[in-house]
Design a protein around this motif. Sequence first.
Motif, PDB file in Angstrom:
ATOM      1  N   UNK A  83       0.864  41.319  -1.682  1.00 50.12           N
ATOM      2  CA  UNK A  83       0.039  40.330  -2.376  1.00 50.12           C
ATOM      3  C   UNK A  83       0.884  39.156  -2.878  1.00 50.12           C
ATOM      4  N   UNK A  84       2.049  39.459  -3.454  1.00 47.66           N
ATOM      5  CA  UNK A  84       2.932  38.403  -3.976  1.00 47.66           C
ATOM      6  C   UNK A  84       3.384  37.479  -2.846  1.00 47.66           C
ATOM      7  N   UNK A  85       3.752  38.070  -1.716  1.00 46.51           N
ATOM      8  CA  UNK A  85       4.213  37.263  -0.579  1.00 46.51           C
ATOM      9  C   UNK A  85       3.095  36.378  -0.035  1.00 46.51           C
ATOM     10  N   UNK A  86       1.868  36.893  -0.021  1.00 48.49           N
ATOM     11  CA  UNK A  86       0.731  36.091   0.444  1.00 48.49           C
ATOM     12  C   UNK A  86       0.448  34.929  -0.506  1.00 48.49           C
ATOM     13  N   UNK A  87       0.856  35.082  -1.752  1.00 50.58           N
ATOM     14  CA  UNK A  87       0.635  34.039  -2.762  1.00 50.58           C
ATOM     15  C   UNK A  87       1.773  33.024  -2.799  1.00 50.58           C
ATOM     16  N   UNK A  88       2.691  33.160  -1.827  1.00 51.14           N
ATOM     17  CA  UNK A  88       3.832  32.241  -1.704  1.00 51.14           C
ATOM     18  C   UNK A  88       4.749  32.256  -2.929  1.00 51.14           C
ATOM     19  N   UNK A  89       4.819  33.406  -3.585  1.00 52.26           N
ATOM     20  CA  UNK A  89       5.775  33.588  -4.666  1.00 52.26           C
ATOM     21  C   UNK A  89       6.964  34.371  -4.134  1.00 52.26           C
TER      22      UNK A  89
END
Length: 339
Positions: free
Chosen positions: A260-266
């Motif tokens: 989820x974090x990676x999909x949020x570009x974080x």
Amino acid sequence: MNNKPTIHDIAKALNINSSTVSRALNDSPRVTLKTKEKILKKAEELGYKRNVLASSLRKNVTNTLGVIVPRISRHFFSSAIQGIEETAYLAGYNVIICQSLEQLEREQSIVNGLVEKRVDGVLISISMETLNYQHLEIVKNSNIPLVFFDRHCNEAGNSNVLIDDFKGGFDATEHLILQGNKNIVHFSGPNELEIYKNRLAGYKAALKKHNIAFNPENVIVTRLMEDDGFKSMQTILNLKQKIDAVFSANDMAAIGAIKCIKQSNLKIPDDIAIVGFSNEPISTVIEPSLTTIDQSGLEIGKTAAALILSYIENKQIPEKGENIVLKANLIERNSSKRN
């Protein structure tokens, strides 16, 4: 039609009494060595095979252990089963492996089935739905040794083989704090289960040690599947209050959070650091690799099997039960290490 040779066939072929054949096959001292050798030779010639099950039932033993786990597919539980099976095999025992799929009703049915099969001992890691333990009374009332491993019930008289969940939760949280994180969310499993209570208690203790106030809103309770971790992370990212780290009570929910974090570009760990629990094989290959608490399923399985076999062989179950607690180790990887 049953053409299998019996002890009566051996007796007829040798013109001796069937009871003498039976004693010889059971290595009775009442039969001379010469007669035993003659009977064993004839048994082999005729292709006689002993009915091990019938013999075991007559002796009121089956040389079988029943093992109940929530999910065989989880690496921890498959490793624990490996440790149990290896230890049982060396002691001459077979293992019946069952999975509850985290369902109380299924677990109840399995317990009844194992008692009906007259297993010599039951090893169990309870399901997430198991909030009372009445269905396990049938095991105790049948004088069958019962040992809990990993997930247990904290009642007097039970024997448990565990890892130090409190210390694991403490070490995971303190590691995140020492990396500079202050607002740490905890993904917990159902707090009725002792392992999640203890991991949460470790999390709270680490916050207290470092003078960080505990915020109940930072504890998210789910069934800790990968999808639960993903959805929980989505909820967190939509909050106004920024969090900088997550300690998850298992690796699967932590991996969902990473996705989820990676999909949020974080960035991980620069924006949000992650620590899991259980050291699943995927934790080394996911990007970034996951910092986690290692709980050796193999060692827990071996220890639990050795404990229950000692009860069976000694024909004695301690009234007060026994607790064996194994060490939990932090494995530091890229999901939490900040430069």
